[in-house]
Design a protein around this motif. Structure first.
Motif, PDB file in Angstrom:
ATOM      1  N   ASN A 179       0.835  -1.208   0.000  1.00  0.00           N
ATOM      2  CA  ASN A 179       0.000   0.000   0.000  1.00  0.00           C
ATOM      3  C   ASN A 179       0.862   1.248   0.000  1.00  0.00           C
ATOM      4  N   GLY A 180       1.961   1.201   0.763  1.00  0.00           N
ATOM      5  CA  GLY A 180       2.874   2.334   0.827  1.00  0.00           C
ATOM      6  C   GLY A 180       3.593   2.595  -0.482  1.00  0.00           C
ATOM      7  N   MET A 181       3.565   1.618  -1.389  1.00  0.00           N
ATOM      8  CA  MET A 181       4.172   1.782  -2.705  1.00  0.00           C
ATOM      9  C   MET A 181       3.148   2.247  -3.742  1.00  0.00           C
ATOM     10  N   GLY A 182       1.940   2.555  -3.288  1.00  0.00           N
ATOM     11  CA  GLY A 182       0.944   3.115  -4.193  1.00  0.00           C
ATOM     12  C   GLY A 182      -0.071   2.137  -4.736  1.00  0.00           C
ATOM     13  N   VAL A 183      -0.169   0.935  -4.162  1.00  0.00           N
ATOM     14  CA  VAL A 183      -1.145  -0.054  -4.624  1.00  0.00           C
ATOM     15  C   VAL A 183      -2.302  -0.101  -3.639  1.00  0.00           C
ATOM     16  N   ASN A 184      -3.500   0.181  -4.100  1.00  0.00           N
ATOM     17  CA  ASN A 184      -4.683   0.161  -3.249  1.00  0.00           C
ATOM     18  C   ASN A 184      -5.209  -1.272  -3.149  1.00  0.00           C
ATOM     19  N   LEU A 185      -4.836  -1.963  -2.074  1.00  0.00           N
ATOM     20  CA  LEU A 185      -5.251  -3.353  -1.897  1.00  0.00           C
ATOM     21  C   LEU A 185      -6.636  -3.483  -1.275  1.00  0.00           C
ATOM     22  N   SER A 186      -7.226  -2.372  -0.889  1.00  0.00           N
ATOM     23  CA  SER A 186      -8.567  -2.444  -0.310  1.00  0.00           C
ATOM     24  C   SER A 186      -9.630  -2.684  -1.378  1.00  0.00           C
ATOM     25  N   GLU A 187      -9.278  -2.392  -2.638  1.00  0.00           N
ATOM     26  CA  GLU A 187     -10.207  -2.614  -3.748  1.00  0.00           C
ATOM     27  C   GLU A 187      -9.396  -3.056  -4.963  1.00  0.00           C
ATOM     28  N   VAL A 188      -9.259  -4.361  -5.124  1.00  0.00           N
ATOM     29  CA  VAL A 188      -8.481  -4.894  -6.250  1.00  0.00           C
ATOM     30  C   VAL A 188      -9.441  -5.499  -7.267  1.00  0.00           C
ATOM     31  N   ASN A 189      -9.413  -4.967  -8.473  1.00  0.00           N
ATOM     32  CA  ASN A 189     -10.240  -5.464  -9.560  1.00  0.00           C
ATOM     33  C   ASN A 189      -9.677  -6.787 -10.061  1.00  0.00           C
ATOM     34  N   LEU A 190     -10.315  -7.901  -9.708  1.00  0.00           N
ATOM     35  CA  LEU A 190      -9.827  -9.238 -10.047  1.00  0.00           C
ATOM     36  C   LEU A 190     -10.565  -9.851 -11.233  1.00  0.00           C
ATOM     37  N   SER A 191     -11.064  -9.001 -12.113  1.00  0.00           N
ATOM     38  CA  SER A 191     -11.894  -9.491 -13.216  1.00  0.00           C
ATOM     39  C   SER A 191     -11.120 -10.352 -14.208  1.00  0.00           C
ATOM     40  N   LYS A 192      -9.814 -10.168 -14.312  1.00  0.00           N
ATOM     41  CA  LYS A 192      -9.030 -10.956 -15.254  1.00  0.00           C
ATOM     42  C   LYS A 192      -8.993 -12.435 -14.892  1.00  0.00           C
ATOM     43  N   MET A 193      -9.271 -12.739 -13.619  1.00  0.00           N
ATOM     44  CA  MET A 193      -9.325 -14.147 -13.232  1.00  0.00           C
ATOM     45  C   MET A 193     -10.749 -14.622 -13.001  1.00  0.00           C
ATOM     46  N   GLY A 194     -11.721 -13.711 -13.190  1.00  0.00           N
ATOM     47  CA  GLY A 194     -13.119 -14.092 -13.071  1.00  0.00           C
ATOM     48  C   GLY A 194     -13.747 -13.826 -11.726  1.00  0.00           C
ATOM     49  N   LEU A 195     -13.091 -12.992 -10.906  1.00  0.00           N
ATOM     50  CA  LEU A 195     -13.620 -12.627  -9.596  1.00  0.00           C
ATOM     51  C   LEU A 195     -13.981 -11.149  -9.591  1.00  0.00           C
ATOM     52  N   PRO A 196     -14.801 -10.717  -8.634  1.00  0.00           N
ATOM     53  CA  PRO A 196     -15.159  -9.295  -8.558  1.00  0.00           C
ATOM     54  C   PRO A 196     -14.050  -8.485  -7.896  1.00  0.00           C
ATOM     55  N   THR A 197     -14.315  -7.221  -7.672  1.00  0.00           N
ATOM     56  CA  THR A 197     -13.388  -6.360  -6.935  1.00  0.00           C
ATOM     57  C   THR A 197     -13.454  -6.711  -5.452  1.00  0.00           C
ATOM     58  N   LEU A 198     -12.296  -7.025  -4.858  1.00  0.00           N
ATOM     59  CA  LEU A 198     -12.249  -7.483  -3.473  1.00  0.00           C
ATOM     60  C   LEU A 198     -11.039  -6.885  -2.755  1.00  0.00           C
ATOM     61  N   PRO A 199     -11.124  -6.755  -1.437  1.00  0.00           N
ATOM     62  CA  PRO A 199      -9.923  -6.385  -0.669  1.00  0.00           C
ATOM     63  C   PRO A 199      -8.992  -7.587  -0.570  1.00  0.00           C
ATOM     64  N   VAL A 200      -7.696  -7.352  -0.720  1.00  0.00           N
ATOM     65  CA  VAL A 200      -6.708  -8.430  -0.660  1.00  0.00           C
ATOM     66  C   VAL A 200      -5.744  -8.157   0.493  1.00  0.00           C
ATOM     67  N   ASN A 201      -5.638  -9.110   1.401  1.00  0.00           N
ATOM     68  CA  ASN A 201      -4.696  -9.014   2.519  1.00  0.00           C
ATOM     69  C   ASN A 201      -3.456  -9.835   2.183  1.00  0.00           C
ATOM     70  N   ILE A 202      -2.282  -9.222   2.302  1.00  0.00           N
ATOM     71  CA  ILE A 202      -1.035  -9.911   1.948  1.00  0.00           C
ATOM     72  C   ILE A 202      -0.093  -9.904   3.157  1.00  0.00           C
ATOM     73  N   HIS A 203       0.459 -11.074   3.453  1.00  0.00           N
ATOM     74  CA  HIS A 203       1.438 -11.204   4.533  1.00  0.00           C
ATOM     75  C   HIS A 203       2.652 -11.975   4.022  1.00  0.00           C
ATOM     76  N   GLN A 204       3.745 -11.833   4.725  1.00  0.00           N
ATOM     77  CA  GLN A 204       4.935 -12.615   4.392  1.00  0.00           C
ATOM     78  C   GLN A 204       5.559 -13.143   5.678  1.00  0.00           C
ATOM     79  N   LYS A 205       5.795 -14.457   5.694  1.00  0.00           N
ATOM     80  CA  LYS A 205       6.447 -15.107   6.825  1.00  0.00           C
ATOM     81  C   LYS A 205       7.800 -15.625   6.363  1.00  0.00           C
ATOM     82  N   THR A 206       8.813 -15.502   7.214  1.00  0.00           N
ATOM     83  CA  THR A 206      10.140 -15.995   6.878  1.00  0.00           C
ATOM     84  C   THR A 206      10.700 -16.820   8.021  1.00  0.00           C
ATOM     85  N   SER A 207      11.521 -17.776   7.672  1.00  0.00           N
ATOM     86  CA  SER A 207      12.261 -18.579   8.642  1.00  0.00           C
ATOM     87  C   SER A 207      13.679 -18.707   8.112  1.00  0.00           C
TER      88      SER A 207
END
Length: 424
Positions: A338-366
């Motif tokens: 989000n801080g890089m300018g991507v609005n993840l609260s409303e992602v248009n997922l029509s290219k894969m056949g889904l509606p506009t949805l909020p997307v939560n992204i996390h990263q885990k490392t070990s």
């Protein structure tokens, strides 16, 4: 001088001694008057070029260079969000966002592409396809594995175009699932466990009660394990002080003398330690001057500075002290994106056949490194819910205060993982 990536890993030789040395120490060695020659290379042979080894075209070279800017943007943002150590994987994040760009359309896709510094989705896919081939490696004491998967609610029909891209470009798969079935969560988490060799056992929390509203789960997993070309001797590991930002602590400090690539500038000492010959996996360590804070350290390490330190490195006999280290970390990657300018609260997922949805992204490392080598795993997940010759010179370097590390796959120049050690 610039290094010959592949042949370097064949030429490095260890020279182990005890925890102390009586030999004179040159704190800041200068480059020798004559270039250091690698024995296996004729003097008139053209300089080794990592890009030519894989025959990258000009477009791919440009995107790889731009990926480095995304990588450092991510490191800076991750450091801003944490008050202690952090570890992140730029390559995992970039692959995940590349897949998401193929799912998105309109402004959502434009924002993702801009964050990745890319403006051509076809060129981006072509590069990712080659990376998926080149980043899968096993041999020479090293294993590197990349896995991708989408789980989509059976309430939707995923477009054939998107499924084809995930299969053919990203070597992954798209599965239709019933999120109201508890076994779905177990299946998703089993994939995470298997893809990271058990280091990261789950994606979705087992006690989460909102599964039925889930429309999509997606993940990229990276697993790495490698032995040092020249291992540390366990008998030389001893307790020493690490000067962390939260105070001094005693740590298990590994020690050896060995031939390594070393350079320095006004802010950093740079050291490169290689995993087994020919694997292409390089560990790079950046020790800042004592008067530099952790935030300043991260801000100062730009892509240009990293390349300059690497290109100016000369082979030296190094008296190295490096703390054994392990960490398990999690970052809210969505906040960084989000801080890089991507609005993840409303992602248009029509290219894969889904509606506009909020997307939560996390990263885990070990991550863990010890006397024998290193093992690491990263899981970037997101879900959407409805609502040779002896070197010339000698130096000594002790990583006894905060420092930066980067795990880089030299054959593609992508950063597998990067982080800051500020306290142990």
């Amino acid at each position: 001088m610039k290094k010959h990536y592949f042949f370097i890993s064949l030429a490095v030789a260890a020279m182990m001694t005890a925890c102390s040395s009586d030999e004179p120490v040159i704190d800041e060695p200068t480059a020798p008057e004559e270039p250091i020659e690698t024995p296996d290379i004729e003097p008139d042979e053209p300089e080794w070029d990592v890009f030519s080894f894989y025959q990258w075209n000009d477009t791919e070279k440009a995107i790889l260079a731009d990926f480095s800017h995304f990588s450092y943007d991510m490191m800076v943002k991750a450091n801003e969000m944490t008050e202690s150590d952090f570890c992140c994987s730029p390559v995992s994040a970039s692959i995940f966002l590349s897949m998401l760009a193929n799912a998105a359309d309109g402004e959502s896709r434009d924002e993702i592409m801009k964050a990745l510094y890319v403006d051509d989705i076809e060129a981006l896919n072509a590069l990712n396809n080659r990376l998926m081939n080149y980043l899968s490696y096993e041999g020479w004491g090293t294993a590197l594995k990349i896995s991708n998967k989408f789980w989509v609610s059976d309430r939707y029909n995923v477009t054939d175009e998107f499924s084809s891209v995930i299969k053919n470009v990203f070597k992954g798969s798209v599965e239709s699932v019933d999120y109201s079935n508890p076994s779905t969560v177990q299946s998703i988490n089993n994939w995470a466990f298997e893809s990271t060799n058990g280091l990261i056992p789950s994606i979705l929390p087992f006690d989460w009660t909102n599964y039925i509203k889930t429309e999509l789960t997606a993940a990229n997993a990276v697993y790495f394990k490698g032995e040092w070309t020249d291992p540390f001797l366990p008998g030389e590991t001893c307790s020493k002080i690490f000067h962390g930002t939260k105070g001094d602590t005693y740590v298990n400090m590994m020690h050896q003398e060995e031939c390594l690539w070393y350079s320095s500038d006004e802010h950093f000492k740079y050291l490169q330690k290689i995993n087994q010959c020919g694997s292409g996996c390089h560990f790079e360590f950046f020790l800042p001057s004592e008067d530099i804070s952790v935030s300043e350290m991260v801000a100062l390490l730009t892509p240009e500075r990293r390349h300059a330190l690497e290109n100016n490195a000369i082979e030296l006999r190094v008296d190295l002290s490096l703390p054994a280290y392990q960490s398990k970390n999690a970052i809210a990657l969505g906040d960084i994106i989000n801080g890089m300018g991507v609005n993840l609260s409303e992602v248009n997922l029509s290219k894969m056949g889904l509606p506009t949805l909020p997307v939560n992204i996390h990263q885990k490392t070990s991550l863990k490194w010890d006397e024998r080598g290193a093992e690491a795993a990263v899981l970037t997940d997101g879900w959407a819910t409805d609502g040779g010759d002896h070197p010339k010179g000698y130096t000594k370097i002790e990583f006894n205060r905060p420092f930066i590390y980067i795990i880089r796959y030299a054959f593609t120049d992508v950063i597998l993982m990067a982080g800051v050690v500020s306290n142990i």
